[in-house]
Design a protein around this motif. Structure first.
Motif, PDB file in Angstrom:
ATOM      1  N   ILE A  80       0.838  -1.207   0.000  1.00 30.52           N
ATOM      2  CA  ILE A  80       0.000   0.000   0.000  1.00 30.52           C
ATOM      3  C   ILE A  80       0.869   1.251   0.000  1.00 30.52           C
ATOM      4  O   ILE A  80       0.658   2.169  -0.794  1.00 30.52           O
ATOM      5  CB  ILE A  80      -0.947   0.007   1.221  1.00 30.52           C
ATOM      6  CG1 ILE A  80      -2.029  -1.054   1.059  1.00 30.52           C
ATOM      7  CG2 ILE A  80      -1.580   1.387   1.424  1.00 30.52           C
ATOM      8  CD1 ILE A  80      -2.817  -1.328   2.329  1.00 30.52           C
ATOM      9  N   LEU A  81       1.843   1.277   0.892  1.00 32.25           N
ATOM     10  CA  LEU A  81       2.713   2.451   0.981  1.00 32.25           C
ATOM     11  C   LEU A  81       3.504   2.676  -0.299  1.00 32.25           C
ATOM     12  O   LEU A  81       3.607   3.802  -0.792  1.00 32.25           O
ATOM     13  CB  LEU A  81       3.664   2.320   2.170  1.00 32.25           C
ATOM     14  CG  LEU A  81       3.013   2.376   3.542  1.00 32.25           C
ATOM     15  CD1 LEU A  81       4.033   2.048   4.633  1.00 32.25           C
ATOM     16  CD2 LEU A  81       2.387   3.744   3.786  1.00 32.25           C
ATOM     17  N   LEU A  82       4.070   1.604  -0.841  1.00 33.01           N
ATOM     18  CA  LEU A  82       4.902   1.748  -2.031  1.00 33.01           C
ATOM     19  C   LEU A  82       4.076   1.985  -3.291  1.00 33.01           C
ATOM     20  O   LEU A  82       4.523   2.678  -4.205  1.00 33.01           O
ATOM     21  CB  LEU A  82       5.816   0.537  -2.198  1.00 33.01           C
ATOM     22  CG  LEU A  82       6.838   0.372  -1.071  1.00 33.01           C
ATOM     23  CD1 LEU A  82       7.673  -0.876  -1.285  1.00 33.01           C
ATOM     24  CD2 LEU A  82       7.727   1.586  -0.950  1.00 33.01           C
ATOM     25  N   ASN A  83       2.874   1.446  -3.335  1.00 35.79           N
ATOM     26  CA  ASN A  83       2.006   1.712  -4.471  1.00 35.79           C
ATOM     27  C   ASN A  83       1.544   3.168  -4.478  1.00 35.79           C
ATOM     28  O   ASN A  83       1.508   3.811  -5.511  1.00 35.79           O
ATOM     29  CB  ASN A  83       0.798   0.768  -4.440  1.00 35.79           C
ATOM     30  CG  ASN A  83      -0.143   0.997  -5.585  1.00 35.79           C
ATOM     31  OD1 ASN A  83      -1.073   1.795  -5.476  1.00 35.79           O
ATOM     32  ND2 ASN A  83       0.092   0.313  -6.684  1.00 35.79           N
ATOM     33  N   ARG A  84       1.215   3.674  -3.320  1.00 32.21           N
ATOM     34  CA  ARG A  84       0.690   5.034  -3.217  1.00 32.21           C
ATOM     35  C   ARG A  84       1.783   6.091  -3.221  1.00 32.21           C
ATOM     36  O   ARG A  84       1.639   7.141  -3.837  1.00 32.21           O
ATOM     37  CB  ARG A  84      -0.144   5.146  -1.953  1.00 32.21           C
ATOM     38  CG  ARG A  84      -0.805   6.508  -1.822  1.00 32.21           C
ATOM     39  CD  ARG A  84      -1.893   6.521  -0.837  1.00 32.21           C
ATOM     40  NE  ARG A  84      -2.964   5.661  -1.339  1.00 32.21           N
ATOM     41  CZ  ARG A  84      -4.032   5.334  -0.652  1.00 32.21           C
ATOM     42  NH1 ARG A  84      -4.175   5.791   0.555  1.00 32.21           N
ATOM     43  NH2 ARG A  84      -4.955   4.553  -1.143  1.00 32.21           N
TER      44      ARG A  84
END
Length: 193
Positions: free
Chosen positions: A154-158
């Motif tokens: 989630i963090l790296l995608n966003r």
């Protein structure tokens, strides 16, 4: 040297063998290997943020499968390989106390420790040694490991581009912090188990 390794990991994200390496590291980390899959997951998700979810799913599946191997080591081979691995990590004197706590808090222990930087192999081997229900162990492992890897996704995608810029700007600092977290995970495991 760090920059070369980082660049190799970033470049490897576009190669077909990268998934195999990441999956192998994730599998091995859950049963005997000291390096967490984040060393492949993070650079690969930074290189291709649109695939971060897929990478997290691969890490989750292979980590749970590796956890089953760790469980088998604890259940079937504790007197030889399992005991040696626990002693190698300096936790031999605490296994019996950890085993006793499974009767009351097994699911909480598996999920709680599976979400942290505490080496998951210690949980998998001890779960097998303690005779914890295999299917409940697998379910708790899916929740814990999936939660951990999907938070990273989630963090790296966003925020992948922002995070990547910060990592590349201060690579040495981030590697040092990662190493400190890994070492602290072992220290915490030694004190809590």
């Amino acid at each position: 040297m760090l920059k070369r390794i980082y660049d190799w990991c970033i470049d490897a994200a576009h190669k077909p063998y990268a998934l195999w390496i990441m999956g192998a590291v994730s599998f091995a980390e859950s049963s005997f290997f000291p390096v967490p899959p984040d060393v492949m997951l993070i650079p690969m998700a930074l290189a291709r943020p649109e695939r971060a979810w897929f990478y997290a799913a691969i890490c989750t599946v292979t980590s749970v499968l590796g956890g089953v191997l760790g469980y088998a080591i604890g259940a079937l081979l504790y007197d030889s390989i399992g005991h040696w691995l626990i002693e190698f990590y300096g936790l031999g004197g605490k296994v019996e106390a950890f085993r006793a706590s499974y009767a009351e808090w097994g699911a909480v222990i598996i999920i709680g420790k599976g979400l942290t930087p505490i080496p998951y192999k210690l949980v998998t081997i001890t779960s097998g040694f303690a005779g914890y229900n295999l299917w409940l162990f697998v379910l708790c492992s899916i929740i814990a490991r999936g939660g951990r890897f999907f938070v990273v996704a989630i963090l790296l995608n966003r925020y992948g581009n922002t995070i990547r810029a910060q990592i590349e700007k201060r690579l040495g600092l981030w590697v040092a912090l990662g190493a400190i977290v890994l070492v602290l995970g072992f220290i915490v495991a030694a004190r809590l188990i």
